[in-house]
Design an enzyme around this catalytic site. Structure first.
Site, short mmCIF file in Angstrom:
data_model
loop_
_atom_site.label_atom_id
_atom_site.label_comp_id
_atom_site.label_asym_id
_atom_site.label_seq_id
_atom_site.Cartn_x
_atom_site.Cartn_y
_atom_site.Cartn_z
N CYS A 191 -12.42 -8.70 16.35
CA CYS A 191 -12.68 -9.18 15.00
C CYS A 191 -11.90 -8.24 14.33
CB CYS A 191 -13.88 -8.68 14.64
SG CYS A 191 -14.33 -9.08 12.66
N CYS A 234 -13.23 -6.94 10.81
CA CYS A 234 -14.62 -6.13 10.83
C CYS A 234 -13.46 -4.48 11.02
CB CYS A 234 -15.10 -6.26 11.78
SG CYS A 234 -15.38 -8.34 12.12
N ASP A 235 -12.51 -4.47 11.97
CA ASP A 235 -11.67 -3.81 13.05
C ASP A 235 -10.58 -3.19 12.12
OD1 ASP A 235 -14.16 -3.24 13.89
OD2 ASP A 235 -13.28 -4.01 15.24
#
Ligand code: NDP
Length: 325
Positions: free
Chosen positions: A132, A135-136
């Site tokens: 993701c 997200c990261d």
């Protein structure tokens, strides 16, 4: 015992649905599933969950959500669902150990990010390997990274990641992309993105240090092998919605995602869906949690008029709903 609400799945969507249903005095039963806690259990630091300015570890966040739902009376059961019968009410949910009857169902079974299947990939997931970018991506400021895949998700993630990374190498197993033309044009025009065509990922290193320092690839045409030094690897080869239990019962799109309308309603009255099982666009913990809240409220509203539905087939209920419109 006839239940008001059975929630299938225990990620952010399922546990938020359980929290809201519990606080509405509906005594929900949550059946956890094989991957209790969902995809956040595979991540490390979550920095985009509102309210935690320094971030929170994924498993800790899920532990808190679970405890919060339990505090208000949600019953959370280990085990996974093997069959669901939605042809008439009450709905029947069977696990490997028991079966349950419920007036409503909230489906929060999520989607599973596809992985390449390498042992090193599994070991380094959350430690440099991610599924993701939203997200990261932020963890890879100024670092070289790789994205695996050739679809729209891979291109979208590669383009997004150029905001942070020093360089992005796209590794794709063929010599043409599956992604839409518009996405391809954007990716080809981005000076930070380069491509490794006809390339298969053979290994990710360094498992012994618990962090990523390279990706080993093999050219499928020439057989040539090389190691690309990267500090992050984003595997973007698609997601599989966990909907096999509902095939033939609930309306799904061509990729198997449940179709919802007017909030969380599925094609069967009394059956609601939330989280990634019905969302292939946003796929965020916070949007999953939001849709879990919607599902619980929709179930609560439905239950206010439910006595007249019990014992009826879903076909009759759908007919009744149509005449009410
Ligand atoms: P896709 O199935 O479209 O693409 C998956 C990609 O991963 C393909 O290039 C495929 O290669 C590759 N792949 C699959 N398995 C492996 C494997 N084992 N090893 C190596 N490579 C592999 O998935 P997406 O997640 O990209 O997209 C899903 C849907 O969502 C699509 O309909 C897409 O259009 C849509 N979408 C739309 C977006 C937008 O419009 N903004 C953004 C994101 C997704 P190959 O090509 O060889 O099969």
């Amino acid at each position: 015992m006839l239940r008001n609400v059975v929630v299938i799945g225990s990620g952010p969507a399922g546990l938020t649905a359980a929290l809201y249903a519990a606080r509405a005095n509906l005594n929900p039963l949550v059946i956890e599933g094989l991957e209790a806690g969902g995809q956040l259990m595979l991540t490390t630091l979550v920095e985009n969950w509102p309210g935690y300015r320094d971030g929170i570890m994924g498993p800790d966040l899920m532990g808190e959500m679970r405890a919060q739902a339990e505090r208000f009376g949600a019953e959370i059961l280990r085990g996974h669902v093997t069959a669901v019968d939605m042809q008439s009410t009450p709905f029947k949910v069977t696990t490997s150990d028991a079966s349950y009857e419920s007036r409503t169902l909230i489906i929060a079974t999520g989607a599973t990010a596809r992985l390449l299947g390498l042992a090193s990939e599994r070991s380094l997931l959350g430690h440099g390997v991610s599924t993701c970018a939203t997200c990261d991506g932020y963890f890879f400021r100024g670092k070289p990274i790789a994205v695996v895949g050739g679809g729209d998700t891979a291109m979208e993630e590669a383009i997004f990641l150029t905001r942070f990374a020093s360089s992005v190498t796209v590794i794709h197993r063929r010599d043409t992309l599956r992604a839409s033309k518009v996405m391809q044009v954007k990716a080809f025009a981005n000076p930070k993105i380069t491509f490794e065509w006809n390339a298969e990922v053979e290994d990710m290193t360094d498992v012994s240090r618990g962090e990523v320092d390279g990706v080993s690839i093999r050219n499928l045409v020439t057989g040539e092998r090389k190691v690309i030094p990267v500090e992050g690897i984003f595997v973007a080869i698609g997601h599989t919605p966990n909907t096999s239990l509902f095939k033939g019962q609930l309306e799904m799109d061509a990729n198997g995602y449940l179709i919802t309308h007017s909030g969380s309603k599925t094609s069967i009255p009394g059956v609601f869906a939330c989280g990634d099982v019905q969302d292939h666009v946003y796929r965020q913990a916070v949007t999953a949690a939001g849709s879990g809240c919607m599902a619980a409220i929709d179930a609560e509203k439905y239950l206010e008029g439910v006595p007249q539905h019990l014992g009826k087939t879903t076909e009759t209920m759908n007919d009744e709903l149509r005449t009410m419109k």
